[in-house]
Design a protein around this motif. Structure first.
Motif, short mmCIF file in Angstrom:
data_model
loop_
_atom_site.label_atom_id
_atom_site.label_comp_id
_atom_site.label_asym_id
_atom_site.label_seq_id
_atom_site.Cartn_x
_atom_site.Cartn_y
_atom_site.Cartn_z
N SER A 1 0.81 -1.22 0.00
CA SER A 1 0.00 0.00 0.00
C SER A 1 0.84 1.26 0.00
N GLY A 2 2.16 1.12 -0.16
CA GLY A 2 3.00 2.30 -0.26
C GLY A 2 3.28 2.99 1.06
N ASP B 1 5.28 6.09 -30.16
CA ASP B 1 4.57 6.64 -29.02
C ASP B 1 3.09 6.27 -28.99
N ASP B 2 2.45 6.21 -30.17
CA ASP B 2 1.02 5.87 -30.18
C ASP B 2 0.79 4.46 -29.65
N GLU B 3 1.64 3.54 -30.08
CA GLU B 3 1.51 2.16 -29.58
C GLU B 3 1.81 2.10 -28.09
N ALA B 4 2.77 2.91 -27.65
CA ALA B 4 3.09 2.95 -26.22
C ALA B 4 1.89 3.43 -25.41
N ALA B 5 1.20 4.45 -25.92
CA ALA B 5 0.02 4.96 -25.21
C ALA B 5 -1.06 3.89 -25.09
N ALA B 6 -1.24 3.12 -26.17
CA ALA B 6 -2.24 2.04 -26.13
C ALA B 6 -1.88 1.00 -25.09
N ALA B 7 -0.59 0.66 -25.01
CA ALA B 7 -0.14 -0.32 -24.02
C ALA B 7 -0.37 0.20 -22.60
N LEU B 8 -0.13 1.50 -22.39
CA LEU B 8 -0.30 2.09 -21.06
C LEU B 8 -1.77 2.15 -20.66
N ARG B 9 -2.64 2.41 -21.63
CA ARG B 9 -4.07 2.49 -21.31
C ARG B 9 -4.64 1.12 -20.91
N SER B 10 -3.97 0.04 -21.32
CA SER B 10 -4.39 -1.29 -20.84
C SER B 10 -3.60 -1.71 -19.60
N ALA B 11 -2.40 -1.15 -19.42
CA ALA B 11 -1.59 -1.51 -18.25
C ALA B 11 -2.15 -0.91 -16.97
N LEU B 12 -2.61 0.36 -17.03
CA LEU B 12 -3.05 1.03 -15.81
C LEU B 12 -4.26 0.35 -15.15
N PRO B 13 -5.31 -0.02 -15.90
CA PRO B 13 -6.43 -0.72 -15.24
C PRO B 13 -6.00 -2.04 -14.60
N ALA B 14 -5.13 -2.79 -15.29
CA ALA B 14 -4.67 -4.06 -14.71
C ALA B 14 -3.90 -3.82 -13.43
N ALA B 15 -3.05 -2.77 -13.42
CA ALA B 15 -2.27 -2.47 -12.22
C ALA B 15 -3.18 -2.05 -11.08
N VAL B 16 -4.14 -1.19 -11.39
CA VAL B 16 -5.07 -0.72 -10.36
C VAL B 16 -5.90 -1.88 -9.83
N SER B 17 -6.34 -2.75 -10.73
CA SER B 17 -7.13 -3.92 -10.31
C SER B 17 -6.34 -4.83 -9.39
N SER B 18 -5.03 -4.88 -9.57
CA SER B 18 -4.20 -5.74 -8.71
C SER B 18 -4.11 -5.21 -7.30
N GLY B 19 -4.30 -3.89 -7.12
CA GLY B 19 -4.17 -3.29 -5.81
C GLY B 19 -2.74 -3.24 -5.31
N ASP B 20 -1.77 -3.47 -6.17
CA ASP B 20 -0.35 -3.53 -5.81
C ASP B 20 0.30 -2.18 -6.10
N HIS B 21 0.59 -1.41 -5.06
CA HIS B 21 1.12 -0.06 -5.26
C HIS B 21 2.44 -0.03 -6.03
N PRO B 22 3.41 -0.90 -5.75
CA PRO B 22 4.65 -0.86 -6.55
C PRO B 22 4.41 -1.08 -8.03
#
Length: 994
Positions: A709-710, A872-893
């Motif tokens: 939880s940081g 950069d456009d492909e990177a943005a697409a990857a980040l837009r799918s990475a953030l929900p998965a990270a948030v769903s994990s509840g893992d702050h690091p």
């Protein structure tokens, strides 16, 4: 496609070489090639590809392995079929398969010249020793060598010389009714023993073929005399010997009157081998006769067959076990062909394999089963073995009555047992894993017999020792179970087994929280089926509820360590109500853990029902739910459990109260309709006089929650406290996990060398105690530290070791993590293309089964690689799918890692002010500044700016300094603030990505 294994491995298709890399892919290809064109079942593949330690999820591991192998082979070569995989290659294109087919055809041929031609063609293929992919395929080499011996015999134009002697010198040894299959090694061993010893006993279970080998040995030795003792009753052994000697030697002029004296007089001055066949039922008398023969006739040697030793000084042994699998299959196939005119077909391969295994490779049992092929299909024989004694209730009339049925075979041994030995045999039958050498005394006491009774069963070949355990052939086990059922005592014996397992498991559970944790876990692993059988008994038999409760308690910690949550949930659920008595330590622990599990389960279900749209709305939560019914359950049940825990104190019961209070407080403080946060606060009430292990465990839990939880302050204090305590206690497992938390804090404190040393210590300690995926994750932490220290070459060496571990264990998640670590190294040196190649190797089919943390990490690394490639456009697409998965994990690091990737993308886009905001968010979510993050360092060098300095991006005082954590604030407020701040920063990140 052509495959060559003689003289080395070579594969080619369309005149081009086929490259197969890694032991796992080689082993899978090799195993499928042996049965080219035929489906090989999942189980057979698992046992052969991973002979020593199968993967945690064999189906998933095989799928991953086959997916990679398929990419190396020509299209359509490797086929997935119902129940397994098939190599779509003609057997003639696989030299090993061609070799075995030629030898088999030669052996079946009635035309001697054709047989010799096929044998020579097979031998021409043997251009060098057969190649195998390492351990686990010794059986293939043995089979091939056996086939080669057959081929050499058939290819020879000189028939073998007949063994035997003239009738004037000895009575003829009974001729063999069928050819001997296998046993060449044992025959050679018998000859070797007889060459140096005067008494050799061939021992083994009933039906193993002892008489067959003894007669074969006798045929090779002129003057041998066979004494058949099976018909002899006590007091008749000398008479039987005298009768056999009289048929071989003229005794008309002998003057002695007793059978003993006539035999000794007849043998005077002669050299002879005397075979004493079937001694077990008259073993004491046979031993006296053998001793007199050896003393009174110096030229005599004795070969005895028995299910137990004769017990004489100087006695040498040849232990005859079951037939090797290949020989057993051949024996069964030949007898099936004799019964119905045709051998089993390819479609029967799996059923034949099961029959051979279930009948323990015992020749007589296989012959009895094969004889049924006259009226039954192979599949029907396989199914009939569920009641093997009924199926094999008739046999050839020409053999002794004791060999005409499977039951009679073992009845012959049963009749020689004492009362205690019979009880011991029936007891061993209800231990499917066998009995450990160190457990025999407890098991014997439970069943009311002396431990020596089990040793006697070993001597009588009804049990055998293997890896410090007493094990039983499956046929003997079924005999024991059948007898118990017939006597109406199966429930009684299974109940005693369950009580014995409780005593043993309780003893071993105490070792799991100290220096002997490895030995304790090894015991639980070795007795897994014994424990499962005991739990089933407790669940099915009335009156064993308390035994089942204590058994669940004894298994609970090893289930948690091994992450066997399904079994844990099943045990807790089954005995939760029994634990309501709260009158013992097991009841307190099981009830307490059950309450926690039920509270989380209720919460998850309420979340799905009341707020399905919000369950994945991006809050940093895990195991989430609403507090209503869960809180009611905890508030109504917890006080009684906590009070009972104070009475029944133990290492585990002492932590029940703090955990229950912490979860209840979380549920109480969470507003209605909101999920539970991860930042549960575990108080210290009642821990002052608790065992030191309990205090260390609570500190470790606090540090893990803080890391997730940081909350850097709590992480620093509690990781240090738990590590010091576990090291004092010698708890390897606890110290390893505490070290992991300590390393995380040291990294944030900038003490990277110390962090690496602690992380390496943790990895070494956890080896063998946790899953492969966990070990790979541990090693990934060390690789990341090496990258932050700029020690790239060392990081690559660690990666190589990590990849080998993951691939050797065939862990899909571990392999994926290793590829991600490889990508991280390439990102650290600025090679985005190489990083993407590694990320592309991650098995997309297995990705949905991975935890959200791993999915988010993979997508975050992909975004970093794409930024380095200016995509950069492909990177943005990857980040837009990475953030929900990270948030769903509840893992702050993990969320912080994605935030750093977002900062890098923003900087590459020229949005430097936004990049600074993203870096500040990453630091606040993580609870500290990762000053040497490899991706940012590379990007700073490329952009020629210091705007991506994470230290500069963090506003002074906004982030706790890990070095000042000694002045620890209130834990509750610290955790709540960390969670609230993280949620605010996630909202910022979403806005930056929008």
């Amino acid at each position: 496609m052509r495959l060559r294994f003689f003289g080395g491995f070579d594969a080619e298709a369309d005149d081009a070489p086929v490259e197969v890399r890694g032991r796992g892919q080689e082993a899978l290809l090799f195993r499928l090639a042996l049965d080219a064109g035929t489906t090989v079942a999942y189980r057979a593949l698992t046992e052969d590809v991973w002979p020593d330690e199968p993967p945690e999820d064999p189906r998933a591991s095989l799928q991953s392995l086959a997916s990679r192998l398929r990419r190396a082979l020509p299209p359509g070569t490797l086929e997935a079929t119902p129940g397994g995989y098939r190599l779509a290659v003609d057997r003639a294109d696989v030299d090993l398969a061609r070799f075995t087919d030629l030898v088999e055809r030669a052996r079946r041929s009635d035309d001697a010249s054709a047989a010799a031609a096929d044998a020579r063609a097979a031998l021409d293929l043997w251009i060098g020793d057969p190649w195998t992919p390492g351990e686990g395929f010794d059986w293939v080499v043995r089979d091939l060598l056996e086939d080669r011996a057959h081929a050499e015999r058939l290819a020879s134009t000189v028939p073998p010389s007949p063994a035997g002697v003239s009738a004037t010198d000895a009575a003829p040894i009974p001729a063999a009714l069928t050819p001997l299959i296998g046993r060449r090694h044992e025959l050679a061993l018998i000859d070797g023993q007889l060459g140096v010893e005067r008494l050799v006993t061939l021992i083994g279970p009933g039906g193993a073929g002892k008489t067959t080998l003894a007669f074969e040995t006798a045929r090779r030795r002129p003057g041998a005399i066979v004494v058949e003792l099976a018909p002899a009753a006590p007091g008749e052994v000398w008479a039987a010997v005298a009768g056999a000697v009289g048929r071989s030697i003229r005794v008309g002029e002998l003057v002695s009157t007793s059978a003993r004296d006539r035999v000794l007089e007849a043998l005077t001055g002669r050299t002879a081998l005397i075979v004493l066949d079937n001694c077990e039922h008259v073993s004491a008398e046979a031993a006296v006769v053998a001793l007199d023969l050896l003393r009174g006739a110096p030229g005599t040697r004795i070969l005895a067959t028995s299910r137990e030793p004769l017990g004489l000084a100087g006695e040498a042994f040849v232990d005859l076990g079951p037939l090797p699998e290949s020989d057993a299959r051949e024996l069964f196939a030949r007898r099936v062909r004799a019964a119905r005119g045709t051998p089993p077909g390819p479609e029967d391969a799996e059923a034949v394999e099961r029959i051979v295994t279930r009948l323990d490779g015992l020749p007589l049992a296989l012959e009895l089963a094969a004889a049924k092929a006259r009226t039954l299909t192979i599949g029907e024989i396989d199914a009939g073995l569920d009641d093997r004694f009924a199926l094999l209730a008739t046999g050839p009339r020409a053999i002794e009555a004791r060999h005409q049925t499977l039951r009679a075979l073992i009845d012959w041994s049963w009749e020689t047992l004492t009362g205690d030995e019979r009880t011991a045999l029936l007891a061993a039958a209800v231990f499917p894993d066998g009995i450990g050498a160190g457990d025999i005394a407890i098991v014997a006491r439970a069943f009311g017999v002396d431990a020596s009774s089990f040793d006697a069963l070993v001597d009588k070949s009804l049990l055998h020792r293997s890896e410090r355990r007493l094990r039983m052939l499956e046929t003997v086990r079924e005999y024991g179970i059948d007898r118990l059922r017939g006597e109406g005592r199966e429930g009684e014996f299974r109940g005693i087994q369950a009580r014995a397992m409780v005593e043993l498991a309780t003893r071993e559970d105490a070792r799991l929280r100290g220096p002997a944790v490895r030995e304790g876990l090894a015991w639980f692993d070795a007795d897994d089926e014994n424990l499962s059988a005991a739990l089933r008994t407790c669940a099915e038999q009335p009156g064993l509820e308390d035994v089942g409760l204590r058994l669940v308690r004894a298994n609970l910690w090893t289930w948690l360590m091994r992450e066997r949550f399904e079994e844990l949930a099943g045990g807790i659920t089954r005995f939760f109500d029994v634990a309501g008595s709260l009158d013992s330590e097991p009841a307190v622990v099981v009830r307490g853990v059950g309450l926690l599990a039920r509270a989380f389960d209720i919460s998850r279900r309420e979340t799905d029902r009341l707020a399905p749209a919000e369950a994945g709305n991006g809050d940093l939560l895990s195991d989430t739910g609403t507090p209503g019914a869960a809180l009611a359950l905890l508030e109504s049940e917890s006080p009684a459990v906590i009070a009972a825990a104070a009475v029944h104190r133990s290492e585990l019961s002492a932590v029940v109260g703090p955990l229950l209070r912490g979860v209840a407080a979380t549920a109480r403080d969470t507003p209605p309709g909101r999920p539970w946060p991860r930042a549960t606060v575990i108080d210290g009430d009642g821990l002052a006089d608790a065992p030191e292990w309990s205090q260390a465990f609570v500190s470790m839990m606090r540090s893990a929650i803080a890391q997730n939880s940081g909350d850097t302050v709590t992480l620093g204090v509690e990781s240090e406290r738990s590590l010091e305590a576990f090291l004092r206690l010698g708890d390897v497992w606890g110290a390893a996990f505490a070290s992991q938390m300590r390393s995380e804090w040291l990294q944030l404190a900038g003490r990277l060398e110390e962090a690496l040393e602690v992380a390496d210590t943790s990895t070494e300690a956890l080896t063998g105690l946790t899953s492969t995926a966990d070990l790979v994750q541990q090693r990934a932490q060390s690789i990341g530290l090496l990258l932050r220290l700029g020690r790239i070459d060392e990081a690559r060496v660690r990666l190589e070791q990590t990849e080998k571990l993951a691939r050797d264990k065939e862990s899909p998640q571990g392999i994926a993590q290793a590829e991600m670590s490889a990508a991280t190294i390439e990102i650290a040196v600025g090679d985005g293309a190489a990083a993407l190649r590694h990320l592309d190797q991650v098995d997309a089919d297995a990705m949905p089964s991975f935890p959200d943390q791993l999915v988010a990490w993979a997508r975050s690394k992909r975004a970093q690689a794409l930024v380095l490639l200016d995509r950069d456009d492909e990177a943005a697409a990857a980040l837009r799918s990475a953030l929900p998965a990270a948030v769903s994990s509840g893992d702050h690091p993990i969320v912080s890692d994605v935030a750093i990737s977002i900062a890098g993308w923003l900087a590459a886009e020229g949005r430097k002010a936004d990049a600074v905001r993203a870096l500040a968010a990453a630091a606040r979510i993580r609870g500290g500044v990762d000053a040497q993050e490899p991706f940012l360092r590379v990007l700073r060098e490329r952009l020629g700016t210091d705007a991506l300095d994470p230290t500069a991006a963090a506003s002074p005082g906004a982030i706790p300094d890990p070095e000042e954590s000694a002045a620890q604030p209130d834990a509750a407020s610290s955790a709540e603030e960390a969670t609230a701040e993280a949620e605010r920063e996630v909202a910022v990140l979403r806005a930056l990505l929008a």
